[in-house]
Design a protein around this motif. Sequence first.
Motif, PDB file in Angstrom:
ATOM      1  N   LEU A   1     -73.677   2.139 -34.927  1.00 16.93           N
ATOM      2  CA  LEU A   1     -73.592   3.115 -33.838  1.00 16.93           C
ATOM      3  C   LEU A   1     -72.790   4.348 -34.235  1.00 16.93           C
ATOM      4  CD1 LEU A   1     -74.245   3.556 -30.787  1.00 16.93           C
ATOM      5  CD2 LEU A   1     -71.992   2.574 -30.330  1.00 16.93           C
ATOM      6  N   THR A   2     -71.685   4.143 -34.922  1.00 14.02           N
ATOM      7  CA  THR A   2     -70.779   5.250 -35.255  1.00 14.02           C
ATOM      8  C   THR A   2     -71.052   5.858 -36.629  1.00 14.02           C
ATOM      9  OG1 THR A   2     -69.152   3.700 -36.156  1.00 14.02           O
ATOM     10  CG2 THR A   2     -68.916   4.324 -33.831  1.00 14.02           C
ATOM     11  N   ARG A   3     -71.884   5.194 -37.416  1.00 10.37           N
ATOM     12  CA  ARG A   3     -72.169   5.626 -38.792  1.00 10.37           C
ATOM     13  C   ARG A   3     -70.905   5.643 -39.651  1.00 10.37           C
ATOM     14  NH1 ARG A   3     -75.527  10.904 -37.672  1.00 10.37           N
ATOM     15  NH2 ARG A   3     -76.020  10.919 -39.873  1.00 10.37           N
ATOM     16  N   LEU A   4     -69.971   4.773 -39.331  1.00 10.32           N
ATOM     17  CA  LEU A   4     -68.737   4.627 -40.109  1.00 10.32           C
ATOM     18  C   LEU A   4     -68.865   3.400 -41.005  1.00 10.32           C
ATOM     19  CD1 LEU A   4     -66.127   5.203 -37.258  1.00 10.32           C
ATOM     20  CD2 LEU A   4     -66.669   6.784 -39.127  1.00 10.32           C
TER      21      LEU A   4
ATOM     22  N   MET B   1     -78.349  -3.572 -33.439  1.00 12.85           N
ATOM     23  CA  MET B   1     -78.444  -2.161 -33.124  1.00 12.85           C
ATOM     24  C   MET B   1     -79.521  -1.565 -34.031  1.00 12.85           C
ATOM     25  SD  MET B   1     -76.835   0.363 -31.301  1.00 12.85           S
ATOM     26  CE  MET B   1     -75.518  -0.647 -30.703  1.00 12.85           C
ATOM     27  N   ASP B   2     -80.467  -0.903 -33.432  1.00 11.54           N
ATOM     28  CA  ASP B   2     -81.576  -0.311 -34.172  1.00 11.54           C
ATOM     29  C   ASP B   2     -81.144   1.043 -34.742  1.00 11.54           C
ATOM     30  OD1 ASP B   2     -83.895   0.884 -35.092  1.00 11.54           O
ATOM     31  OD2 ASP B   2     -85.044   0.491 -33.280  1.00 11.54           O
ATOM     32  N   PRO B   3     -81.009   1.145 -36.066  1.00 12.73           N
ATOM     33  CA  PRO B   3     -80.560   2.410 -36.674  1.00 12.73           C
ATOM     34  C   PRO B   3     -81.447   3.603 -36.317  1.00 12.73           C
ATOM     35  CG  PRO B   3     -80.504   0.643 -38.285  1.00 12.73           C
ATOM     36  CD  PRO B   3     -81.198   0.098 -37.069  1.00 12.73           C
ATOM     37  N   ALA B   4     -82.741   3.404 -36.163  1.00 15.02           N
ATOM     38  CA  ALA B   4     -83.637   4.516 -35.811  1.00 15.02           C
ATOM     39  C   ALA B   4     -83.336   5.037 -34.411  1.00 15.02           C
ATOM     40  CB  ALA B   4     -85.088   4.071 -35.914  1.00 15.02           C
TER      41      ALA B   4
ATOM     42  N   VAL C   1     -77.796   4.956 -26.045  1.00 17.99           N
ATOM     43  CA  VAL C   1     -78.687   4.256 -26.962  1.00 17.99           C
ATOM     44  C   VAL C   1     -79.004   2.899 -26.355  1.00 17.99           C
ATOM     45  CG1 VAL C   1     -78.908   3.218 -29.251  1.00 17.99           C
ATOM     46  CG2 VAL C   1     -77.669   5.348 -28.990  1.00 17.99           C
ATOM     47  N   SER C   2     -80.269   2.553 -26.292  1.00 16.50           N
ATOM     48  CA  SER C   2     -80.664   1.240 -25.792  1.00 16.50           C
ATOM     49  C   SER C   2     -80.314   0.182 -26.840  1.00 16.50           C
ATOM     50  CB  SER C   2     -82.164   1.234 -25.506  1.00 16.50           C
ATOM     51  OG  SER C   2     -82.549  -0.031 -25.028  1.00 16.50           O
ATOM     52  N   TYR C   3     -79.766  -0.920 -26.372  1.00 20.25           N
ATOM     53  CA  TYR C   3     -79.313  -1.988 -27.265  1.00 20.25           C
ATOM     54  C   TYR C   3     -79.701  -3.323 -26.648  1.00 20.25           C
ATOM     55  CZ  TYR C   3     -75.960  -5.397 -29.131  1.00 20.25           C
ATOM     56  OH  TYR C   3     -75.374  -6.506 -29.679  1.00 20.25           O
ATOM     57  N   THR C   4     -80.321  -4.192 -27.428  1.00 21.39           N
ATOM     58  CA  THR C   4     -80.642  -5.542 -26.972  1.00 21.39           C
ATOM     59  C   THR C   4     -79.847  -6.532 -27.808  1.00 21.39           C
ATOM     60  OG1 THR C   4     -82.867  -4.849 -26.332  1.00 21.39           O
ATOM     61  CG2 THR C   4     -82.491  -7.216 -26.579  1.00 21.39           C
ATOM     62  N   CYS C   5     -79.017  -7.305 -27.138  1.00 24.62           N
ATOM     63  CA  CYS C   5     -78.173  -8.298 -27.812  1.00 24.62           C
ATOM     64  C   CYS C   5     -79.055  -9.399 -28.395  1.00 24.62           C
ATOM     65  CB  CYS C   5     -77.171  -8.886 -26.824  1.00 24.62           C
ATOM     66  SG  CYS C   5     -76.107 -10.157 -27.559  1.00 24.62           S
ATOM     67  N   LYS C   6     -78.837  -9.723 -29.664  1.00 16.39           N
ATOM     68  CA  LYS C   6     -79.627 -10.754 -30.330  1.00 16.39           C
ATOM     69  C   LYS C   6     -79.295 -12.148 -29.820  1.00 16.39           C
ATOM     70  CE  LYS C   6     -79.995  -8.014 -34.490  1.00 16.39           C
ATOM     71  NZ  LYS C   6     -79.476  -7.782 -35.822  1.00 16.39           N
TER      72      LYS C   6
ATOM     73  N   CYS D   1     -70.684  -6.466 -31.825  1.00 16.32           N
ATOM     74  CA  CYS D   1     -70.122  -6.987 -33.069  1.00 16.32           C
ATOM     75  C   CYS D   1     -69.744  -5.817 -33.979  1.00 16.32           C
ATOM     76  CB  CYS D   1     -71.103  -7.931 -33.759  1.00 16.32           C
ATOM     77  SG  CYS D   1     -72.559  -7.138 -34.458  1.00 16.32           S
ATOM     78  N   GLU D   2     -68.959  -6.126 -34.988  1.00 14.94           N
ATOM     79  CA  GLU D   2     -68.477  -5.100 -35.924  1.00 14.94           C
ATOM     80  C   GLU D   2     -69.625  -4.325 -36.564  1.00 14.94           C
ATOM     81  OE1 GLU D   2     -66.552  -7.957 -38.340  1.00 14.94           O
ATOM     82  OE2 GLU D   2     -64.649  -7.831 -37.250  1.00 14.94           O
ATOM     83  N   CYS D   3     -70.666  -5.031 -36.971  1.00 20.58           N
ATOM     84  CA  CYS D   3     -71.770  -4.352 -37.669  1.00 20.58           C
ATOM     85  C   CYS D   3     -72.530  -3.419 -36.727  1.00 20.58           C
ATOM     86  CB  CYS D   3     -72.699  -5.349 -38.345  1.00 20.58           C
ATOM     87  SG  CYS D   3     -73.408  -6.590 -37.275  1.00 20.58           S
ATOM     88  N   ASP D   4     -72.674  -3.800 -35.460  1.00 20.26           N
ATOM     89  CA  ASP D   4     -73.328  -2.907 -34.504  1.00 20.26           C
ATOM     90  C   ASP D   4     -72.488  -1.661 -34.254  1.00 20.26           C
ATOM     91  OD1 ASP D   4     -75.660  -4.366 -34.153  1.00 20.26           O
ATOM     92  OD2 ASP D   4     -74.858  -5.512 -32.452  1.00 20.26           O
ATOM     93  N   VAL D   5     -71.173  -1.820 -34.182  1.00 20.40           N
ATOM     94  CA  VAL D   5     -70.290  -0.660 -34.002  1.00 20.40           C
ATOM     95  C   VAL D   5     -70.402   0.262 -35.215  1.00 20.40           C
ATOM     96  CG1 VAL D   5     -67.902   0.118 -33.721  1.00 20.40           C
ATOM     97  CG2 VAL D   5     -68.701  -1.900 -32.478  1.00 20.40           C
TER      98      VAL D   5
END
Length: 128
Positions: A77-80, A1-4, A21-26, A70-74
């Motif tokens: 995305l949520t800034r949590l 997930m691209d933070p920008a 938000v556009s997302y490309t799975c690695k 994945c957890e890190c992308d979530v």
Amino acid sequence: MDPAMVESALKRLHPAGVEWVSYTCKISGKTEAILLIGDDMASQLTESLPEVDDAKGMKILAGLYSAELCECDVATLTRLPEEEVIRQLERFTVAGIVTHRKIHGMNYYRLSSEIIRQRLSDVIDASE
């Protein structure tokens, strides 16, 4: 997930609205649009869904509406904090709201609750 890209979408996001938000799975290389919901929208949905007890959790579920993440992308995305995301995802997995699987040693989650999926779909339809 691209933070920008997430930050850009969050700047456009109305508190009662939705953004994508556009997302490309690695792993697969597949590009998908991921749902973001505003704070007011998340609170409103939480009130109508007893299985979700806070707006932060609702934002997590909205992110899983259209893709397996994945957890890190979530967390991005949520800034949590990732620890909070993991705790919520584990709780949602036990409750049967999301499904979980490991891919290449990473934990991935997908929204499985049709009730929540329908409520999010209704919100999306109303915002268009």
